[in-house]
Design a protein around this motif. Sequence first.
Motif, short mmCIF file in Angstrom:
data_model
loop_
_atom_site.label_atom_id
_atom_site.label_comp_id
_atom_site.label_asym_id
_atom_site.label_seq_id
_atom_site.Cartn_x
_atom_site.Cartn_y
_atom_site.Cartn_z
N TRP A 30 0.82 -1.19 0.00
CA TRP A 30 0.00 0.00 0.00
C TRP A 30 0.87 1.26 0.00
O TRP A 30 1.82 1.38 0.77
CB TRP A 30 -0.91 0.01 1.23
N GLY A 31 0.57 2.21 -0.91
CA GLY A 31 1.29 3.47 -0.98
C GLY A 31 2.55 3.43 -1.84
O GLY A 31 3.32 4.38 -1.86
N PHE A 32 2.78 2.33 -2.53
CA PHE A 32 3.97 2.17 -3.35
C PHE A 32 3.59 1.94 -4.81
O PHE A 32 2.50 1.47 -5.12
CB PHE A 32 4.82 0.99 -2.87
N THR A 33 4.52 2.28 -5.70
CA THR A 33 4.39 2.00 -7.12
C THR A 33 5.47 1.01 -7.51
O THR A 33 6.63 1.19 -7.13
CB THR A 33 4.55 3.30 -7.95
N GLU A 34 5.10 -0.01 -8.24
CA GLU A 34 6.05 -1.03 -8.67
C GLU A 34 6.62 -0.68 -10.03
O GLU A 34 5.89 -0.40 -10.97
CB GLU A 34 5.37 -2.40 -8.75
N VAL A 35 7.94 -0.67 -10.12
CA VAL A 35 8.66 -0.40 -11.37
C VAL A 35 9.51 -1.62 -11.66
O VAL A 35 10.37 -1.98 -10.86
CB VAL A 35 9.54 0.87 -11.25
N GLY A 36 9.28 -2.26 -12.80
CA GLY A 36 9.99 -3.49 -13.11
C GLY A 36 10.55 -3.49 -14.52
O GLY A 36 10.28 -2.59 -15.32
N GLU A 37 11.32 -4.53 -14.81
CA GLU A 37 11.96 -4.70 -16.11
C GLU A 37 12.76 -3.45 -16.49
O GLU A 37 12.52 -2.82 -17.52
CB GLU A 37 10.94 -5.05 -17.20
N LEU A 38 13.69 -3.08 -15.62
CA LEU A 38 14.54 -1.91 -15.85
C LEU A 38 15.36 -2.10 -17.13
O LEU A 38 15.81 -3.20 -17.42
CB LEU A 38 15.46 -1.66 -14.67
N VAL A 39 15.55 -1.01 -17.87
CA VAL A 39 16.25 -1.06 -19.15
C VAL A 39 17.54 -0.26 -19.03
O VAL A 39 17.52 0.91 -18.65
CB VAL A 39 15.37 -0.46 -20.28
N PHE A 40 18.67 -0.92 -19.34
CA PHE A 40 19.97 -0.26 -19.35
C PHE A 40 20.61 -0.47 -20.71
O PHE A 40 20.38 -1.48 -21.37
CB PHE A 40 20.88 -0.86 -18.27
N ASP A 41 21.46 0.48 -21.12
CA ASP A 41 22.21 0.33 -22.37
C ASP A 41 23.24 -0.77 -22.20
O ASP A 41 23.83 -0.93 -21.13
CB ASP A 41 22.93 1.62 -22.75
N VAL A 42 23.47 -1.50 -23.27
CA VAL A 42 24.52 -2.51 -23.27
C VAL A 42 25.66 -1.95 -24.11
O VAL A 42 25.51 -1.71 -25.30
CB VAL A 42 24.01 -3.84 -23.87
N HIS A 43 26.80 -1.69 -23.46
CA HIS A 43 27.94 -1.11 -24.15
C HIS A 43 28.94 -2.21 -24.51
O HIS A 43 29.43 -2.91 -23.63
CB HIS A 43 28.64 -0.06 -23.28
N ASP A 44 29.20 -2.36 -25.78
CA ASP A 44 30.20 -3.32 -26.23
C ASP A 44 31.54 -2.64 -26.52
O ASP A 44 32.55 -3.29 -26.58
CB ASP A 44 29.73 -4.05 -27.50
N GLY A 45 31.52 -1.33 -26.71
CA GLY A 45 32.73 -0.61 -27.07
C GLY A 45 33.45 -0.05 -25.85
O GLY A 45 33.19 -0.42 -24.71
#
Length: 106
Positions: A30-45
């Motif tokens: 109660w009183g919270f928001t769920e944030v899922g499946e975070l997206v980050f850049d994948v750096h190969d260089g």
Amino acid sequence: MAKTLYKVTFHNHGKVYELYARKVASSGLWGFTEVGELVFDVHDGLVVDPTEERLRDEFGGTRALHLPMQSIVRIEEVEKKGQAVIRDAETGEKVVTPFPLPAKPR
């Protein structure tokens, strides 16, 4: 069809975080928001964003964030991912962790 992408801006320890996620919903807590499946850049260089690396280190293994509603500044539905950042809450300046410098020989 592309999955929806959200930019989530929230306060955390005197800083403003901007993260990208694929899932935003009401939390079972109660009183919270769920944030899922975070997206980050994948750096190969060689070019690496230190802020993105810091965020990945902090939240990389996180399945879902349960953020208090009062800490959330804004949730935006966006078409493409921008740069994830950490800003100072008072000045709005980006908080960048500098690369460590080699120690001076004694």
